[in-house]
Motif scaffolding. Sequence first.
Motif, PDB file in Angstrom:
ATOM      1  N   SER A  89       0.850  -1.309  -0.124  1.00  0.00           N
ATOM      2  CA  SER A  89      -0.078  -0.015   0.026  1.00  0.00           C
ATOM      3  C   SER A  89       0.857   1.318   0.130  1.00  0.00           C
ATOM      4  N   ASN A  90       0.147   2.260  -0.322  1.00  0.00           N
ATOM      5  CA  ASN A  90       0.722   3.635  -0.174  1.00  0.00           C
ATOM      6  C   ASN A  90      -0.270   4.674  -0.117  1.00  0.00           C
ATOM      7  N   THR A  91       0.059   5.628   0.523  1.00  0.00           N
ATOM      8  CA  THR A  91      -1.168   6.740   0.527  1.00  0.00           C
ATOM      9  C   THR A  91      -0.753   8.310  -0.008  1.00  0.00           C
ATOM     10  N   ALA A  92      -1.519   8.923  -0.209  1.00  0.00           N
ATOM     11  CA  ALA A  92      -1.458  10.380  -0.663  1.00  0.00           C
ATOM     12  C   ALA A  92      -2.548  11.168  -0.017  1.00  0.00           C
ATOM     13  N   THR A  93      -2.134  12.609  -0.010  1.00  0.00           N
ATOM     14  CA  THR A  93      -3.344  13.436   0.480  1.00  0.00           C
ATOM     15  C   THR A  93      -3.865  14.243  -0.798  1.00  0.00           C
ATOM     16  N   THR A  94      -5.303  14.415  -0.303  1.00  0.00           N
ATOM     17  CA  THR A  94      -6.254  15.210  -1.270  1.00  0.00           C
ATOM     18  C   THR A  94      -6.870  16.233  -0.532  1.00  0.00           C
ATOM     19  N   VAL A  95      -6.683  17.286  -1.230  1.00  0.00           N
ATOM     20  CA  VAL A  95      -7.224  18.755  -0.716  1.00  0.00           C
ATOM     21  C   VAL A  95      -8.375  19.073  -1.360  1.00  0.00           C
ATOM     22  N   ILE A  96      -9.661  19.143  -0.896  1.00  0.00           N
ATOM     23  CA  ILE A  96     -10.673  19.311  -1.696  1.00  0.00           C
ATOM     24  C   ILE A  96     -11.447  20.950  -1.325  1.00  0.00           C
ATOM     25  N   ARG A  97     -11.396  21.859  -2.148  1.00  0.00           N
ATOM     26  CA  ARG A  97     -11.715  23.041  -1.672  1.00  0.00           C
ATOM     27  C   ARG A  97     -13.238  23.182  -2.460  1.00  0.00           C
ATOM     28  N   VAL A  98     -13.776  23.857  -1.216  1.00  0.00           N
ATOM     29  CA  VAL A  98     -15.318  24.080  -1.453  1.00  0.00           C
ATOM     30  C   VAL A  98     -15.639  25.399  -2.248  1.00  0.00           C
ATOM     31  N   THR A  99     -15.957  25.610  -3.487  1.00  0.00           N
ATOM     32  CA  THR A  99     -15.978  26.886  -4.031  1.00  0.00           C
ATOM     33  C   THR A  99     -17.425  27.448  -3.870  1.00  0.00           C
ATOM     34  N   ASP A 100     -17.087  28.923  -3.795  1.00  0.00           N
ATOM     35  CA  ASP A 100     -18.512  29.572  -3.414  1.00  0.00           C
ATOM     36  C   ASP A 100     -19.631  29.797  -4.514  1.00  0.00           C
ATOM     37  N   VAL A 101     -20.761  29.778  -4.266  1.00  0.00           N
ATOM     38  CA  VAL A 101     -21.931  30.107  -5.034  1.00  0.00           C
ATOM     39  C   VAL A 101     -22.534  31.019  -4.140  1.00  0.00           C
ATOM     40  N   ASN A 102     -23.573  31.769  -5.105  1.00  0.00           N
ATOM     41  CA  ASN A 102     -24.451  32.910  -4.553  1.00  0.00           C
ATOM     42  C   ASN A 102     -25.538  32.338  -3.751  1.00  0.00           C
ATOM     43  N   ASP A 103     -25.282  31.827  -2.487  1.00  0.00           N
ATOM     44  CA  ASP A 103     -26.238  31.540  -1.928  1.00  0.00           C
ATOM     45  C   ASP A 103     -26.583  32.126  -0.480  1.00  0.00           C
ATOM     46  N   ASN A 104     -26.052  33.506  -0.458  1.00  0.00           N
ATOM     47  CA  ASN A 104     -26.564  34.362   0.510  1.00  0.00           C
ATOM     48  C   ASN A 104     -26.358  35.884  -0.188  1.00  0.00           C
ATOM     49  N   PRO A 105     -27.649  36.263   0.034  1.00  0.00           N
ATOM     50  CA  PRO A 105     -27.919  37.875  -0.547  1.00  0.00           C
ATOM     51  C   PRO A 105     -27.336  38.667   0.447  1.00  0.00           C
ATOM     52  N   PRO A 106     -26.963  39.946  -0.096  1.00  0.00           N
ATOM     53  CA  PRO A 106     -26.485  40.961   0.914  1.00  0.00           C
ATOM     54  C   PRO A 106     -27.754  41.607   1.857  1.00  0.00           C
ATOM     55  N   GLU A 107     -27.434  41.845   2.732  1.00  0.00           N
ATOM     56  CA  GLU A 107     -28.330  42.415   3.921  1.00  0.00           C
ATOM     57  C   GLU A 107     -27.801  43.765   4.420  1.00  0.00           C
ATOM     58  N   PHE A 108     -28.943  44.574   4.724  1.00  0.00           N
ATOM     59  CA  PHE A 108     -28.447  46.057   5.041  1.00  0.00           C
ATOM     60  C   PHE A 108     -28.213  45.677   6.520  1.00  0.00           C
ATOM     61  N   THR A 109     -27.353  46.541   7.078  1.00  0.00           N
ATOM     62  CA  THR A 109     -26.789  46.387   8.332  1.00  0.00           C
ATOM     63  C   THR A 109     -27.816  47.421   9.234  1.00  0.00           C
ATOM     64  N   THR A 110     -28.657  48.031   8.682  1.00  0.00           N
ATOM     65  CA  THR A 110     -29.826  48.932   9.584  1.00  0.00           C
ATOM     66  C   THR A 110     -31.038  49.133   8.521  1.00  0.00           C
ATOM     67  N   ASP A 111     -32.134  49.262   9.000  1.00  0.00           N
ATOM     68  CA  ASP A 111     -33.375  49.369   7.999  1.00  0.00           C
ATOM     69  C   ASP A 111     -33.496  50.823   7.578  1.00  0.00           C
ATOM     70  N   THR A 112     -32.865  51.888   8.228  1.00  0.00           N
ATOM     71  CA  THR A 112     -32.905  53.286   7.898  1.00  0.00           C
ATOM     72  C   THR A 112     -31.714  53.745   7.819  1.00  0.00           C
ATOM     73  N   PHE A 113     -31.252  54.638   6.815  1.00  0.00           N
ATOM     74  CA  PHE A 113     -29.986  55.403   6.787  1.00  0.00           C
ATOM     75  C   PHE A 113     -30.438  56.960   6.649  1.00  0.00           C
ATOM     76  N   PHE A 114     -29.567  57.901   7.080  1.00  0.00           N
ATOM     77  CA  PHE A 114     -29.687  59.371   6.960  1.00  0.00           C
ATOM     78  C   PHE A 114     -28.788  59.971   6.402  1.00  0.00           C
ATOM     79  N   GLY A 115     -28.864  61.233   5.669  1.00  0.00           N
ATOM     80  CA  GLY A 115     -28.148  61.994   5.034  1.00  0.00           C
ATOM     81  C   GLY A 115     -28.599  63.441   4.921  1.00  0.00           C
ATOM     82  N   GLU A 116     -27.715  64.457   4.395  1.00  0.00           N
ATOM     83  CA  GLU A 116     -28.083  65.652   3.964  1.00  0.00           C
ATOM     84  C   GLU A 116     -27.275  66.310   2.977  1.00  0.00           C
ATOM     85  N   VAL A 117     -27.743  67.265   2.200  1.00  0.00           N
ATOM     86  CA  VAL A 117     -26.771  67.960   1.364  1.00  0.00           C
ATOM     87  C   VAL A 117     -27.367  69.220   1.276  1.00  0.00           C
TER      88      VAL A 117
END
Length: 846
Positions: free
Chosen positions: A304-332
Amino acid sequence: MEVGDSSDFGVSGDGVVFALRRLNLVGNEEALEVIYAQDLQSKQVWKTRVHLHRHPQANSTGPLQVKLDDATLTQRVPEILFPWRSMVVRGDGTLRRVKRDWVIPPINVAENSRGQFPEDLVRIRSDRDNNRMLRYSVTGPGADQPPTGIFIISPISGELSVTKPLDREHISNFHLRAHAVDLNGNQVENPIDIVINVIDQNDNRPEFTHTIFNGTVPEGSKPGSFVMTVTSVDKDDPKTANGMLRYKILSQNPQSPSTNMFTINNKTGDIITVAAGLDREKVNQYTLIIQATDMEGNPTYGLSNTATTVIRVTDVNDNPPEFTTDTFFGEVHENRVNVIVANLTVTDKDQPHTTAWAAVYRIIAGDPTGRFSIPTDPTTNEGLLTVVKPIDFELTRSFMLTVEAENEVPLARGMHLPRQSTATVSVRILDINESPEFSPNPKSIKLEEGLPAGSLLTTFTAQDPDRFLRQTIRYSKMHDPANWLEIDPVNGRISTIAILDRESPYVKNNLYNVTFMASDNGIPPASGTGTLQMYLMDINDNSPHVFPPEVEMCEKPHPNAINITASDPDLAPNGGPFAFELASRPSDVRRNWTLHRINGEYAQLRLRIGTLASGIYEVPIMITDSGNLPMSNTSYLRVKVCQCDLHGDCVDMERIIAAGLGTGAIIAILICIIILLVLVLMFVMWMKRRDKERQAKQLLIDPEDDVRDNILKYDEEGGGEEDQDYDLSQLQQPDALEPECIKVGIRRLDERPLHHDHQYPIRSAAPHPGDIGDFIHEGLKAADNDPTAPPYDSLLVFDYEGSGSTAGSLSSLHSSSSCSDQDYDYLGDWGPRFRKLADLYGGGED
């Protein structure tokens, strides 16, 4: 192949003899069997005899010795006989002997043998060695060819042996050829081909092609999804169990969410998923230890003999962006553009700086006129709410925007936008002091030119956008090129302070622009500008003038006519057509000239007389335009009359005057010429006086007593001193001189002897004593025709200037070197200005 009448033995297709049942040779120490072989196509039949002899130390089940003749072998090796007979079946069923080669089955030898060497393999024997002595030998790779010495044969007994362990992974088979010859070296039998196969043993472990294998799998993959393939090789025979590999997964790290997230095909090495739940945000990488075992995976006998296998889990868009607060304020502040109002922040669990992480912001409500935009900061993924159109505080004081955030790529299947993907942005508008605005801007008015100073033109006022503030506006003038207008600082009334002139250089295409400024009293003050455009209509306020103002005419013009026109700054109908007329005074105008009208734009001026003396004449011409109130003007046409050549161009001094040189400039030029001539004459006089003094000193010295050094130049291309023996008198015109006027000076030693008198061709006298050019050309022609002249170039030393020149002298001071007085009367032919010079040097009374 088949064995003769025997039920104890059998033979395989490759020539291996094997026992069909348990043998019992007790009481019978050997057995003789006949083996037949037949060609299925030609039906030819061969046979050989095999002697099976039980070893004395073995029991009935022990190994047997093979005996190929009546002698008993001392070792347990098979015996191979050279074919002693072959039989062919005739048509009548009888057999006929035919000499034919024998095909020997391969000999199998196990690799890595640990027996005593040399180890016997087989005995080669001919049935003809019964009545004669034979010699046996083998040839081929492994015997007498590289690698040599692996196989040897006893020349007398024919025993073939191997001398060292074999390695199938190095050489898997050997092809030898056996020979039998008599003592004289004559071939007794045809050579026999012997194939020795090296039998594989499991002496090599499996080797993976990589120490570490890298693979990827998208998160959320379903069970059974292919991930990657691992491969290993075994140097042993892949057709045997020694080279047949099997794979398995020994361990998985981390063991989340299941201990067996992957499985491997034990034959192909393909890794696939077997469980659901791959989530990059929880576990982004798996490490597997893979084992490969030969002997078809047998854990007991396999390697017998052995080897190492590294499997990287790639990203898919399974998380939508979420606002950190419900209301933002600004002035101009109002009227500001390209200003960031507020920073919108979101969170996204997907891999940063990927399309599944990058957010795209969109205003879905609250901005119907499109005054805002939300670009994305690529570094922080923030939304930058920016004003792109100016906002008026007096119209809108606040905005309530609804903003949505999405990724650059759609969400994976089954994912839905959460409530936090939308937010509200409250924007407050701040008031500033705005500049007053003129309306309309620019303002256009139309009026006639020539308005007098103090005329009221219009009222130009501005409005303050700050309607909720009580502010006063004051007006001022910013830019008025001709300084024609003024504005009332309180009510904005505009009036003239000078006469308006459409023909002014500040008026372009009948338009005159004036810029005014309106300023309020806010804190800080604000100001705005407005432009007043005045379109000036033309009136007949300019009289016409003759054009061109100057012309040229020959004394005898042909044709004796000049076309003229009129120039009037006014526009039609205040310009042409024009009426042309000669003025009545002075009286000689109409006596010398006549004016003929060609059309409303042009007239033709002609000479009434045939010839007119050179000079400058001013002809008065009266021109009347076509205005409603016509305007007339008498302008003078400057006519320059001059002498002309055949082409009609002026050639006398008057043309120079016409070109721009006045009388003073002409006089200055003539004075300069006279001064230059006087300087030249003085230089000539000084040279003549210096020459006379030098000749007088030389007469006092005997040429042969002259002890002064003479520098002789011999670096020229000539032949030396003899080439410089020239008659310097040839530089003069001997035939033009009087005999008593010839003077003899001191001769240099390198000059030509006087008694050598060559006969030069007679030269003709110069056409005029003052033409030195003709004199030089005549001398050159005489030198070219001289038969005694050297045929090469030489350096001529002209240190003797002669006793005079046939050309007329310009100075009366040189009269001592000539035999008669010089006549300067010809200078009078040069003009009146040189006549005075002739009188001075010619001895005139004046």
